[in-house]
Design a protein around this motif. Structure first.
Motif, PDB file in Angstrom:
ATOM      1  N   ALA A 154      46.498 -39.021 -57.801  1.00  0.00           N
ATOM      2  CA  ALA A 154      46.718 -38.276 -59.042  1.00  0.00           C
ATOM      3  C   ALA A 154      45.386 -37.910 -59.690  1.00  0.00           C
ATOM      4  O   ALA A 154      45.254 -36.832 -60.269  1.00  0.00           O
ATOM      5  CB  ALA A 154      47.561 -39.105 -59.997  1.00  0.00           C
ATOM      6  N   VAL A 155      44.395 -38.778 -59.592  1.00  0.00           N
ATOM      7  CA  VAL A 155      43.078 -38.470 -60.147  1.00  0.00           C
ATOM      8  C   VAL A 155      42.447 -37.315 -59.390  1.00  0.00           C
ATOM      9  O   VAL A 155      41.809 -36.438 -59.983  1.00  0.00           O
ATOM     10  CB  VAL A 155      42.173 -39.727 -60.100  1.00  0.00           C
ATOM     11  N   GLU A 156      42.640 -37.274 -58.070  1.00  0.00           N
ATOM     12  CA  GLU A 156      42.104 -36.171 -57.277  1.00  0.00           C
ATOM     13  C   GLU A 156      42.740 -34.840 -57.675  1.00  0.00           C
ATOM     14  O   GLU A 156      42.090 -33.799 -57.631  1.00  0.00           O
ATOM     15  CB  GLU A 156      42.325 -36.432 -55.789  1.00  0.00           C
ATOM     16  N   ARG A 157      44.005 -34.857 -58.087  1.00  0.00           N
ATOM     17  CA  ARG A 157      44.705 -33.638 -58.517  1.00  0.00           C
ATOM     18  C   ARG A 157      44.486 -33.357 -60.004  1.00  0.00           C
ATOM     19  O   ARG A 157      45.078 -32.428 -60.545  1.00  0.00           O
ATOM     20  CB  ARG A 157      46.205 -33.772 -58.254  1.00  0.00           C
ATOM     21  N   HIS A 158      43.687 -34.181 -60.666  1.00  0.00           N
ATOM     22  CA  HIS A 158      43.395 -34.079 -62.092  1.00  0.00           C
ATOM     23  C   HIS A 158      44.671 -34.212 -62.925  1.00  0.00           C
ATOM     24  O   HIS A 158      44.855 -33.497 -63.916  1.00  0.00           O
ATOM     25  CB  HIS A 158      42.664 -32.765 -62.423  1.00  0.00           C
ATOM     26  N   GLU A 159      45.523 -35.105 -62.519  1.00  0.00           N
ATOM     27  CA  GLU A 159      46.733 -35.390 -63.279  1.00  0.00           C
ATOM     28  C   GLU A 159      46.541 -36.703 -64.027  1.00  0.00           C
ATOM     29  O   GLU A 159      45.971 -37.651 -63.499  1.00  0.00           O
ATOM     30  CB  GLU A 159      47.947 -35.532 -62.351  1.00  0.00           C
ATOM     31  N   SER A 160      47.071 -36.712 -65.260  1.00  0.00           N
ATOM     32  CA  SER A 160      47.039 -37.948 -66.028  1.00  0.00           C
ATOM     33  C   SER A 160      48.235 -37.944 -66.968  1.00  0.00           C
ATOM     34  O   SER A 160      48.878 -36.915 -67.190  1.00  0.00           O
ATOM     35  CB  SER A 160      45.730 -38.087 -66.812  1.00  0.00           C
ATOM     36  N   LEU A 161      48.525 -39.072 -67.545  1.00  0.00           N
ATOM     37  CA  LEU A 161      49.634 -39.155 -68.487  1.00  0.00           C
ATOM     38  C   LEU A 161      49.357 -38.318 -69.728  1.00  0.00           C
ATOM     39  O   LEU A 161      50.274 -37.713 -70.296  1.00  0.00           O
ATOM     40  CB  LEU A 161      49.887 -40.615 -68.876  1.00  0.00           C
ATOM     41  N   THR A 162      48.111 -38.249 -70.124  1.00  0.00           N
ATOM     42  CA  THR A 162      47.760 -37.460 -71.307  1.00  0.00           C
ATOM     43  C   THR A 162      48.037 -35.981 -71.069  1.00  0.00           C
ATOM     44  O   THR A 162      48.629 -35.305 -71.922  1.00  0.00           O
ATOM     45  CB  THR A 162      46.275 -37.680 -71.655  1.00  0.00           C
ATOM     46  N   SER A 163      47.627 -35.497 -69.898  1.00  0.00           N
ATOM     47  CA  SER A 163      47.863 -34.075 -69.609  1.00  0.00           C
ATOM     48  C   SER A 163      49.359 -33.795 -69.470  1.00  0.00           C
ATOM     49  O   SER A 163      49.838 -32.737 -69.905  1.00  0.00           O
ATOM     50  CB  SER A 163      47.105 -33.643 -68.352  1.00  0.00           C
TER      51      SER A 163
END
Length: 157
Positions: A126-135
């Motif tokens: 998920a970090v590689e895809r720039h995904e986070s709970l905030t986004s």
């Protein structure tokens, strides 16, 4: 005057005399050498003439349920369901249940460790895809605002 050496301790409703002379504890009737005290040996008989009672115990038998039979098989006590006798001692069931409980705990520990590694791997992806709970939360709230604005426009017409 009668003196008691040692301490008298009170624990709830019970009394204990420590290092008290035998005459005091037997005179008071509640010391460790008193008759019927739980610490006194059951083989000691005050009269000395009666023999101690003999206790004949017949091992209790227990009819195992289907679940108990599966536990006996899983713990390795028997090879097949046909080998399990119709009545078994309750101690055998207890030992089998305890072994099954320990095996289940080990399996759960293993599954928890595997799940931890799976979460770590998915978080790195998920970090590689720039995904986070905030986004995700910001995108969800923006979508809700758009839906609320469209609903307000539809009511205005």
């Amino acid at each position: 005057m009668l003196r008691v050496r040692g301490r008298v301790l009170r624990w709830g409703l019970e009394f204990t005399i420590r290092r008290a002379p035998q005459s005091v504890s037997s005179w008071l009737g509640w010391g460790p050498r008193a008759r019927g005290h739980p610490c006194s040996s059951s083989s000691q008989n005050p009269s000395g003439s009666e023999p101690p009672e003999k206790v004949h115990r017949i091992p209790a038998q227990y009819k195992p349920s289907q679940f108990d039979k599966k536990i006996l098989l899983w713990t390795g006590r028997f090879k097949s369901i046909d080998e399990i006798p119709p009545l078994v001692p309750p101690e055998m069931i207890d030992v089998a249940r305890n072994k099954a409980r320990v095996k289940t705990c080990y399996i759960m520990i293993g599954l928890t460790i595997i799940a931890c590694f799976a979460v770590i791997v998915s978080a790195k992806r998920a970090v590689e895809r720039h995904e986070s709970l905030t986004s995700w939360n910001l995108a969800k709230k923006a979508k809700w605002r758009e839906e609320a604005a469209l609903a307000a426009q539809a009511k205005a017409k």
